[in-house]
Write an enzyme that holds these catalytic residues in place. Sequence first.
Site, PDB file in Angstrom:
ATOM      1  N   SER A 145       0.778  -1.132   0.096  1.00 13.33           N
ATOM      2  CA  SER A 145      -0.117  -0.194  -0.099  1.00 13.33           C
ATOM      3  C   SER A 145       0.950   1.318  -0.142  1.00 13.33           C
ATOM      4  CB  SER A 145      -0.936   0.059   1.055  1.00 13.33           C
ATOM      5  OG  SER A 145      -0.253  -0.220   2.373  1.00 13.33           O
ATOM      6  N   LEU A 146       0.100   2.222  -0.055  1.00 15.92           N
ATOM      7  CA  LEU A 146       1.076   3.646  -0.394  1.00 15.92           C
ATOM      8  C   LEU A 146       1.110   4.563   0.805  1.00 15.92           C
ATOM      9  CD1 LEU A 146      -0.330   4.584  -3.835  1.00 15.92           C
ATOM     10  CD2 LEU A 146       2.044   3.624  -3.480  1.00 15.92           C
TER      11      LEU A 146
ATOM     12  N   ARG B  26      -6.236  -8.224  -3.597  1.00 13.97           N
ATOM     13  CA  ARG B  26      -5.099  -7.854  -2.856  1.00 13.97           C
ATOM     14  C   ARG B  26      -4.753  -8.740  -1.583  1.00 13.97           C
ATOM     15  NH1 ARG B  26      -3.927  -4.448   1.283  1.00 13.97           N
ATOM     16  NH2 ARG B  26      -1.720  -3.554   1.131  1.00 13.97           N
TER      17      ARG B  26
ATOM     18  N   GLU C 234      -7.172  -1.660 -10.887  1.00 15.22           N
ATOM     19  CA  GLU C 234      -8.091  -1.498 -10.017  1.00 15.22           C
ATOM     20  C   GLU C 234      -9.498  -1.801 -10.818  1.00 15.22           C
ATOM     21  OE1 GLU C 234      -6.813  -0.203  -7.107  1.00 15.22           O
ATOM     22  OE2 GLU C 234      -8.294   0.548  -6.015  1.00 15.22           O
TER      23      GLU C 234
ATOM     24  N   LYS D 141       4.506   8.857  -8.856  1.00 11.09           N
ATOM     25  CA  LYS D 141       5.185   7.682  -8.954  1.00 11.09           C
ATOM     26  C   LYS D 141       6.711   8.350  -9.827  1.00 11.09           C
ATOM     27  CE  LYS D 141       1.645   4.625  -9.671  1.00 11.09           C
ATOM     28  NZ  LYS D 141       0.914   3.258 -10.660  1.00 11.09           N
TER      29      LYS D 141
ATOM     30  N   LYS E 137      -3.530  12.698  -1.433  1.00 10.58           N
ATOM     31  CA  LYS E 137      -4.990  12.494  -1.208  1.00 10.58           C
ATOM     32  C   LYS E 137      -5.583  13.799  -1.037  1.00 10.58           C
ATOM     33  CE  LYS E 137      -5.505   8.068   0.392  1.00 10.58           C
ATOM     34  NZ  LYS E 137      -6.386   7.340   1.070  1.00 10.58           N
TER      35      LYS E 137
ATOM     36  N   CYS F 170     -51.001  10.104  -3.167  1.00  9.80           N
ATOM     37  CA  CYS F 170     -52.445   9.824  -3.488  1.00  9.80           C
ATOM     38  C   CYS F 170     -53.316   9.577  -2.277  1.00  9.80           C
ATOM     39  CB  CYS F 170     -52.677   8.457  -4.481  1.00  9.80           C
ATOM     40  SG  CYS F 170     -52.257   6.840  -3.477  1.00  9.80           S
TER      41      CYS F 170
ATOM     42  N   CYS G  91     -46.883   2.158  -1.493  1.00  5.24           N
ATOM     43  CA  CYS G  91     -48.299   2.668  -1.957  1.00  5.24           C
ATOM     44  C   CYS G  91     -48.671   1.452  -2.921  1.00  5.24           C
ATOM     45  CB  CYS G  91     -48.231   3.901  -2.643  1.00  5.24           C
ATOM     46  SG  CYS G  91     -49.493   4.256  -3.683  1.00  5.24           S
TER      47      CYS G  91
ATOM     48  N   CYS H  65     -52.079   5.425  -8.586  1.00  6.68           N
ATOM     49  CA  CYS H  65     -51.331   6.502  -7.863  1.00  6.68           C
ATOM     50  C   CYS H  65     -50.578   7.502  -8.699  1.00  6.68           C
ATOM     51  CB  CYS H  65     -50.352   5.945  -6.752  1.00  6.68           C
ATOM     52  SG  CYS H  65     -49.166   7.072  -5.884  1.00  6.68           S
TER      53      CYS H  65
HETATM   54  S1  IVH Z   1       0.218   2.061  -7.461  1.00  7.46           S
HETATM   55  C1  IVH Z   1       2.971  -0.127  -4.690  1.00  7.46           C
HETATM   56  N1  IVH Z   1      -1.535   3.597  -8.967  1.00  7.46           N
HETATM   57  O1  IVH Z   1      -4.351   2.511  -4.221  1.00  7.46           O
HETATM   58  C2  IVH Z   1       2.104   0.651  -4.860  1.00  7.46           C
HETATM   59  N2  IVH Z   1      -2.286   2.347  -7.105  1.00  7.46           N
HETATM   60  O2  IVH Z   1      -2.684   2.417  -1.379  1.00  7.46           O
HETATM   61  C3  IVH Z   1       1.286   0.134  -5.910  1.00  7.46           C
HETATM   62  N3  IVH Z   1      -4.735   2.552  -6.700  1.00  7.46           N
HETATM   63  O3  IVH Z   1      -4.596  -0.563  -3.144  1.00  7.46           O
HETATM   64  C4  IVH Z   1      -0.127   0.947  -6.281  1.00  7.46           C
HETATM   65  N4  IVH Z   1      -4.788   3.748  -8.377  1.00  7.46           N
HETATM   66  O4  IVH Z   1      -5.061  -0.592  -5.533  1.00  7.46           O
HETATM   67  C5  IVH Z   1      -1.208   2.675  -7.850  1.00  7.46           C
HETATM   68  N5  IVH Z   1      -2.841   4.689 -10.409  1.00  7.46           N
HETATM   69  C6  IVH Z   1      -2.656   3.714  -9.264  1.00  7.46           C
HETATM   70  C7  IVH Z   1      -3.691   3.492  -8.331  1.00  7.46           C
HETATM   71  C8  IVH Z   1      -3.436   2.698  -7.102  1.00  7.46           C
HETATM   72  C9  IVH Z   1      -5.599   3.242  -7.292  1.00  7.46           C
HETATM   73  C10 IVH Z   1      -4.855   1.940  -5.302  1.00  7.46           C
HETATM   74  C11 IVH Z   1      -4.283   0.487  -5.076  1.00  7.46           C
HETATM   75  C12 IVH Z   1      -3.815   0.430  -4.029  1.00  7.46           C
HETATM   76  C13 IVH Z   1      -3.920   1.574  -3.345  1.00  7.46           C
HETATM   77  C14 IVH Z   1      -2.582   2.103  -2.603  1.00  7.46           C
END
Ligand code: IVH
Length: 635
Positions: free
Chosen positions: A40-41, A97, A134, A254, A280, A377, A392, A397
């Site tokens: 996750s990011l 995932r 996704e 990225k 975010k 009605c 209803c 009506c």
């Molecule tokens: S890259 C190592 N690119 O966001 C990270 N993730 O917290 C690989 N997500 O569960 C993720 N759009 O499913 C990436 N353009 C995008 C994304 C994306 C949505 C989701 C992803 C992951 C979460 C990351």
Amino acid sequence: MQALEAADPSLRTPDSPTARIGAEPGAQFAKHEHLVPMLSLANATSDAELAEWEQYEVRGHIGDAVDADGYSTELKIDGAAIALTYRDRRLVLAATRGNGFIGEDVTANVRTIRDVPAELVGDDVPPLCEIRGEVYMEYAGFEAMNAERVRAGEPVFANPRNSAAGSLRQIDPAATAARPLRFFGYAITIPAGASALPVATQTALLDALARWGVPVAPERQHCRTLAEVHAWAATVEHEVRARIPFAIDGLVVKVNALRLQEELGTQGASRKPRWAVARKFAPDIGETRLRDIRVNVGRTGALNPFAVLEPVELGGATVKLATLHNAAYIRDRDLRVGDVVQVVRAGDVIPKVLGPVATKRDGTERVWEMPSHCPACGTAAVQDEDDALSYCLNARCPGRRLEAMVHFASRDAMDIRGLSYARIAQLVEAALIEDVADLYRLQAADLEPLERMGAKSAANLEAALLASKGQPLSRLLFGLNIRHVGAGVAELLARRFGTLEALLAASEADIAAVRGIGDVIARAVRQWADDPGAQTVVEKLRAAGVRMDEPARAQADGPLSGKTVVLTGTLPTLTRGEATERLESAGATVTSSVSKKTSFVVAGEDAGSKLEKARTLGVEVIDEAELLRRLGDAP
Ligand code: IVH
């Protein structure tokens, strides 16, 4: 099996049923261990946090090397992450995932998503690769699904993400197929040592995905500098977000060069990548006062409560009304008239009241009760035991009828262009129509004298009505306001029965036997078919020349017409989806279980109980080569 695996550990596979023992009850899917973990990011919720990320995580490790290729900036789609394994360009596995290391094998369900290619195209597709992306839902699909759930008395999904994740985990792939799921790809992973990636940057990787036939999210940007990223993030948050038809919760930034991504790797214990960050956006949540709760009568007669709010600015719009779904939604949240409430709005999603801010109560708030009579009605409302709604039941009506006609004309039903809500209300007012079938009696001459109508729009409307007569049965069924029959169910019914006549003649049990349709829906359809009012409308529609059948996907005179076929095991060249498609277009019906009525079974490698059953019942078993021959492929 446990004993066998203990004696010879090489027999143990990650998806072995023994691995599931001890898992939480209801675990229905085989586990899949990701070859490369799905991480996750880290989040950045402001420009300052984003700058900090670049300073410490990126430049702190690779210095100014990042300046050469800059950043790939992508929409962060609010859905469920999925990993698709392609071997020799064919989709062989799809996994969720899960906890990042072990996910669930949802291949059968993912094969029903049209956006996910069964086969990739291109000379540079690696022999073995995993495409990550996704699974999501567009707002329109999400809203329609929630509306259906309200009608079925099921709890609504809080957001498109939950509904996408839930839809992937349906036990029956037919149920997943009925959900409006979409897919965007954003990464390619290659297991260590397998082969090299054919690209050097993330932006080129996205181009490669698009070339291979994988949908890639729109509005991706190659930013040279962090300043460009900041500017783009502001544009997306304030402009782009409002015009895209699906939910995003930010941007993913990225480091563009894949070589640098590898060099940056992950951050210590958290194992979050250093090379990417989620920028975010703030959710559009606001507080305002709930002035009143009112009730609207829907097209099926359901009484739908909605919130009248003190106007509040949310996501660039002024919100005055919000949906409350049903009485249970209000009760569960203990919403009271006069409460200060939290309201959320994201993109196109209908604004929603999240709940009261109980600490801001002063005692003047009052508990709300569902009215005992239809607001349109005045007929006494009836409480439905099994779906928690008040109805209803007055078929005449005016409120219900208006909503029903609006739905009939809507885009996903009969798609009658130019027949807006206001226009229908006007036609009812002028006593030109009473039910949907009356629409087809309208002629330009009747319409022209109406206010805001001119000769041109009258002629257009007449033409639109004529065109809509040719819509397939699935749309007609959806348009007819049969309780529990949404677009997905309508399609299943139309495909199974082919004509309205056949559906009307079907018993409740026949209907319940359709895959993806349960007892509640079957009962509702049968009740509708028995209703004299509905019968009159159907007869009027028939007399008006409205189409009442579904264009056959299967060829009635194909080489395999009338045959019922079961597929089992892995075929040497065709995927299951391809085999099904070829069989259906040759006129065969593909079913999932073997019975005496099965014409033949096509068995591939690792065929299991279905093959056994076919042998027991004496049903013919053939292989892929023979199937291809029967489909007319040489020799
Ligand atoms: S890259 C190592 N690119 O966001 C990270 N993730 O917290 C690989 N997500 O569960 C993720 N759009 O499913 C990436 N353009 C995008 C994304 C994306 C949505 C989701 C992803 C992951 C979460 C990351």
